[in-house]
Scaffold this motif. Sequence first.
Motif, PDB file in Angstrom:
ATOM      1  N   ASP A 140      -6.435  64.222 -17.193  1.00  0.00           N
ATOM      2  CA  ASP A 140      -6.482  65.640 -17.546  1.00  0.00           C
ATOM      3  C   ASP A 140      -7.148  65.870 -18.906  1.00  0.00           C
ATOM      4  OD1 ASP A 140      -5.045  66.328 -15.160  1.00  0.00           O
ATOM      5  OD2 ASP A 140      -3.198  65.694 -16.150  1.00  0.00           O
ATOM      6  N   GLU A 142      -6.711  64.044 -21.618  1.00  0.00           N
ATOM      7  CA  GLU A 142      -5.848  63.637 -22.724  1.00  0.00           C
ATOM      8  C   GLU A 142      -6.124  62.190 -23.108  1.00  0.00           C
ATOM      9  OE1 GLU A 142      -3.343  62.696 -19.034  1.00  0.00           O
ATOM     10  OE2 GLU A 142      -5.208  63.706 -19.580  1.00  0.00           O
ATOM     11  N   ARG A 162       0.948  60.835 -26.391  1.00  0.00           N
ATOM     12  CA  ARG A 162      -0.088  61.594 -25.688  1.00  0.00           C
ATOM     13  C   ARG A 162      -0.750  62.560 -26.661  1.00  0.00           C
ATOM     14  NH1 ARG A 162       0.016  64.337 -19.817  1.00  0.00           N
ATOM     15  NH2 ARG A 162      -1.398  66.079 -20.142  1.00  0.00           N
ATOM     16  N   LYS A 164      -3.531  65.716 -27.002  1.00  0.00           N
ATOM     17  CA  LYS A 164      -4.307  66.749 -26.325  1.00  0.00           C
ATOM     18  C   LYS A 164      -5.460  67.146 -27.235  1.00  0.00           C
ATOM     19  CE  LYS A 164      -3.932  71.356 -24.210  1.00  0.00           C
ATOM     20  NZ  LYS A 164      -3.026  72.500 -23.919  1.00  0.00           N
ATOM     21  N   GLU A 175      -2.704  68.643 -30.200  1.00  0.00           N
ATOM     22  CA  GLU A 175      -1.284  68.396 -29.941  1.00  0.00           C
ATOM     23  C   GLU A 175      -1.032  66.900 -29.820  1.00  0.00           C
ATOM     24  OE1 GLU A 175       1.430  70.736 -27.025  1.00  0.00           O
ATOM     25  OE2 GLU A 175       0.753  68.978 -25.903  1.00  0.00           O
ATOM     26  N   TRP A 179       5.132  60.662 -25.437  1.00  0.00           N
ATOM     27  CA  TRP A 179       5.084  60.822 -23.975  1.00  0.00           C
ATOM     28  C   TRP A 179       6.078  59.912 -23.276  1.00  0.00           C
ATOM     29  CZ3 TRP A 179       2.987  57.752 -19.812  1.00  0.00           C
ATOM     30  CH2 TRP A 179       2.802  58.466 -18.607  1.00  0.00           C
ATOM     31  N   GLY A 221       2.058  66.473 -15.985  1.00  0.00           N
ATOM     32  CA  GLY A 221       1.728  65.671 -17.163  1.00  0.00           C
ATOM     33  C   GLY A 221       2.844  64.799 -17.666  1.00  0.00           C
TER      34      GLY A 221
END
Length: 319
Positions: A140, A142, A162, A164, A175, A179, A221
Amino acid sequence: MAVRSDALALLLALGLAACEDSPDPITSAASLCVSSTCGSKTRLVTIPDAENILFTPAGRLFVSGGVNVYEINRSGSTFTATPLLNGSCNFTGLALRGEVLYANCFDGQLYAARLSATPRMAAIHTLGLASPNGLAAGPDGELYVVNGPLASNALPAPKIVRLKLDASDPLKVVEQTDWLMLDALRSQPNGVQLRGRTLYFSESSAPEQGRISRVAINADGSPGTPQVFAGFNSLPDDFSLPGELLLASYFSGGQIALFDAQGALISATDAGSFESPSQARAGQPPLFAATDILVTEKGLIGEHESTNGNVLSLFRRNN
């Protein structure tokens, strides 16, 4: 196996082009020679504390090491390593997202470079991690960062973070979240790779010295429940995922090994055939054939001058 040098004793005692890393070429077990009976090693180019290997879809080759990230080029039979950072840093994991190369460094920062003809690395984000190691780009858009296995300036905090990225600016992290949290008493994670929406990561954990675990990336996610994929009696480092296979590096055993889609061992080179290997990856044209295997050999962590490791090597089937 990026660790602080004074933690070594403790350790030894114990893309998709637009969104994610380019997947390794589809490779069958029969096409890869991962045994000292069928193949042999050649040292290609010096890389101090050689660590991770990444091919772009076009076949450009990048390697990280203890002082820099390098692009590998070839002229005839001679290979050269061109540094991407104007300076020095202990680089670990590499990931590709679109036309941007990302790299973790043990100064606690994430670096990136746009893949121009002459890419240049620069710090883009402070991770706040003591040992940012494995790095991979997800489905996605990331990035996933492994914190581990050990650091000299902090207590163990094993986890996968994780990141972003800004949809309009791939050099901006908007971000950072924890995770997947791991058990500090049972897991020392290291490398990370992705296949589709499944994230694989290597770790040291009893009863095996090393293992590869995997966890699903759910549609929202979030992580699924981690499961052990393969175990072996060596401290692990990073690995790669050619086709449906897994190509592992046995850091303390000095070997590389090939596993099938169910996590069963297919074959391995002899113990001590490599000097603290940190990653193995199938080759890619135009620099290499898909049946070649590139291996980063680290040697003694923190020692950059000798021919004990400190090299990108080629393991190729004997004629």
